[in-house]
Motif scaffolding. Structure first.
Motif, PDB file in Angstrom:
ATOM      1  N   CYS A   1       0.836  -1.211   0.000  1.00  0.00           N
ATOM      2  CA  CYS A   1       0.000   0.000   0.000  1.00  0.00           C
ATOM      3  C   CYS A   1       0.864   1.251   0.000  1.00  0.00           C
ATOM      4  O   CYS A   1       0.602   2.209  -0.738  1.00  0.00           O
ATOM      5  N   MET A   2       1.901   1.261   0.812  1.00  0.00           N
ATOM      6  CA  MET A   2       2.767   2.442   0.879  1.00  0.00           C
ATOM      7  C   MET A   2       3.554   2.625  -0.411  1.00  0.00           C
ATOM      8  O   MET A   2       3.838   3.754  -0.815  1.00  0.00           O
ATOM      9  N   LYS A   3       3.875   1.515  -1.091  1.00  0.00           N
ATOM     10  CA  LYS A   3       4.537   1.624  -2.400  1.00  0.00           C
ATOM     11  C   LYS A   3       3.620   2.339  -3.396  1.00  0.00           C
ATOM     12  O   LYS A   3       4.075   3.025  -4.301  1.00  0.00           O
ATOM     13  N   ALA A   4       2.304   2.182  -3.201  1.00  0.00           N
ATOM     14  CA  ALA A   4       1.320   2.843  -4.053  1.00  0.00           C
ATOM     15  C   ALA A   4       0.973   4.251  -3.554  1.00  0.00           C
ATOM     16  O   ALA A   4       0.044   4.866  -4.064  1.00  0.00           O
ATOM     17  N   PHE A   5       1.730   4.728  -2.544  1.00  0.00           N
ATOM     18  CA  PHE A   5       1.488   6.055  -1.941  1.00  0.00           C
ATOM     19  C   PHE A   5       0.099   6.145  -1.308  1.00  0.00           C
ATOM     20  O   PHE A   5      -0.590   7.156  -1.408  1.00  0.00           O
TER      21      PHE A   5
ATOM     22  N   PRO B   1      -2.302   4.793   2.367  1.00  0.00           N
ATOM     23  CA  PRO B   1      -2.135   4.397   3.771  1.00  0.00           C
ATOM     24  C   PRO B   1      -1.826   2.901   3.871  1.00  0.00           C
ATOM     25  O   PRO B   1      -2.284   2.101   3.045  1.00  0.00           O
ATOM     26  N   PRO B   2      -1.055   2.488   4.868  1.00  0.00           N
ATOM     27  CA  PRO B   2      -0.625   1.088   4.947  1.00  0.00           C
ATOM     28  C   PRO B   2      -1.750   0.070   5.079  1.00  0.00           C
ATOM     29  O   PRO B   2      -1.555  -1.096   4.728  1.00  0.00           O
ATOM     30  N   ASP B   3      -2.903   0.492   5.567  1.00  0.00           N
ATOM     31  CA  ASP B   3      -4.017  -0.450   5.692  1.00  0.00           C
ATOM     32  C   ASP B   3      -5.011  -0.336   4.535  1.00  0.00           C
ATOM     33  O   ASP B   3      -6.148  -0.814   4.635  1.00  0.00           O
ATOM     34  N   CYS B   4      -4.587   0.245   3.422  1.00  0.00           N
ATOM     35  CA  CYS B   4      -5.514   0.437   2.296  1.00  0.00           C
ATOM     36  C   CYS B   4      -6.045  -0.874   1.748  1.00  0.00           C
ATOM     37  O   CYS B   4      -7.102  -0.906   1.112  1.00  0.00           O
ATOM     38  N   TRP B   5      -5.316  -1.975   1.970  1.00  0.00           N
ATOM     39  CA  TRP B   5      -5.755  -3.265   1.434  1.00  0.00           C
ATOM     40  C   TRP B   5      -7.055  -3.749   2.082  1.00  0.00           C
ATOM     41  O   TRP B   5      -7.720  -4.645   1.560  1.00  0.00           O
ATOM     42  N   LEU B   6      -7.432  -3.138   3.199  1.00  0.00           N
ATOM     43  CA  LEU B   6      -8.691  -3.487   3.853  1.00  0.00           C
ATOM     44  C   LEU B   6      -9.893  -2.773   3.241  1.00  0.00           C
ATOM     45  O   LEU B   6     -11.040  -3.121   3.522  1.00  0.00           O
ATOM     46  N   ASP B   7      -9.647  -1.767   2.404  1.00  0.00           N
ATOM     47  CA  ASP B   7     -10.734  -1.007   1.800  1.00  0.00           C
ATOM     48  C   ASP B   7     -11.408  -1.809   0.688  1.00  0.00           C
ATOM     49  O   ASP B   7     -10.734  -2.483  -0.100  1.00  0.00           O
ATOM     50  N   GLU B   8     -12.708  -1.717   0.593  1.00  0.00           N
ATOM     51  CA  GLU B   8     -13.458  -2.487  -0.405  1.00  0.00           C
ATOM     52  C   GLU B   8     -13.120  -2.078  -1.836  1.00  0.00           C
ATOM     53  O   GLU B   8     -13.276  -2.878  -2.758  1.00  0.00           O
ATOM     54  N   ASP B   9     -12.688  -0.832  -2.021  1.00  0.00           N
ATOM     55  CA  ASP B   9     -12.383  -0.378  -3.382  1.00  0.00           C
ATOM     56  C   ASP B   9     -10.913  -0.547  -3.747  1.00  0.00           C
ATOM     57  O   ASP B   9     -10.451  -0.005  -4.743  1.00  0.00           O
TER      58      ASP B   9
END
Length: 223
Positions: free
Chosen positions: A169-173, A175-183
């Motif tokens: 997630c951070m490589k994609a700029f 937040p580190p927990d973005c993988w939990l987002d449905e989108d």
């Protein structure tokens, strides 16, 4: 396990990556596939990445000098390696373009990628169970943002799968927990990796599972 090539074909690809960069740095020309290219490398279509590292010793991880590639097949394998190698040498925005004098101080590594596979959306909390460190690489996508980490990255840092996702997630700029987002889309893939053990030296195929075992054993001994 994704292993489309034997060691001779892997050795050809790594030496080709070095030759492509050397010619480009000398003349500005992009080489063509050599006449002795194994036919399989002209036919196959895979994503490829070339990683260039400053050599610090046979048993030590080198300092990154450039890493660029194509997550999905854009060229056949041999032309993908030629173009990714040149891009890693002179187009990685994190570094100044390489000079010809650096060639004998760096090692080349070629990663051949399997097709990307989208993890089932809707239940992201199971993603850490789906991702096997030492086997999978990841791509994180959300809106216009995207970040890719090769399978060797979490092995070199001895991460677990959740840390791997956070770092993706951070490589994609994001937040580190973005993988939990449905989108957020999380894609996985495998890679076969060949590298020089020293500049212009022997080419070997990396065994990431063995490297991970050694890393974790070293961590235990420190504890």
């Amino acid at each position: 396990m994704f292993k489309p090539y034997n060691i001779e074909e892997g050795r050809f690809l790594v030496k080709l990556a070095r030759a492509a960069v050397e010619e480009y740095l000398r003349s500005g020309k992009i080489i063509q596939a050599p006449s002795d290219t194994p036919p399989k490398l002209l036919k196959d279509m895979y994503g490829v990445f070339t990683t260039i590292e400053i050599f610090t010793g046979r048993d030590r991880r080198g300092e990154l000098r450039g890493c660029i590639g194509f997550p999905q097949a854009v060229y056949n394998t041999v032309n993908g390696v030629i173009r990714s190698a040149i891009a890693a040498a002179v187009e990685d925005p994190r570094f100044e373009p390489m000079s010809i004098e650096e060639l004998n101080k760096v090692t080349f590594e070629v990663s051949v990628l399997s097709p990307l596979e989208l993890l089932e959306p809707g239940n992201p909390r199971i993603y850490p169970e789906k991702i096997v460190v030492g086997r999978h690489g990841i791509v994180i996508q959300k809106g216009y943002y995207s970040g890719l980490l090769l399978p060797q990255v979490p092995v070199e840092y001895c991460w677990d799968s959740m840390t791997f996702l956070n770092e993706g997630c951070m490589k994609a700029f994001l937040p580190p927990d973005c993988w939990l987002d449905e989108d957020t889309s999380v894609l996985i893939y495998e890679a076969q990796i060949f590298k020089e053990v020293e500049p212009n030296g022997e080419v070997v195929e990396r065994d990431l599972m063995e490297e991970l075992r050694r890393c974790r054993n070293a961590d235990k001994s420190k504890g």
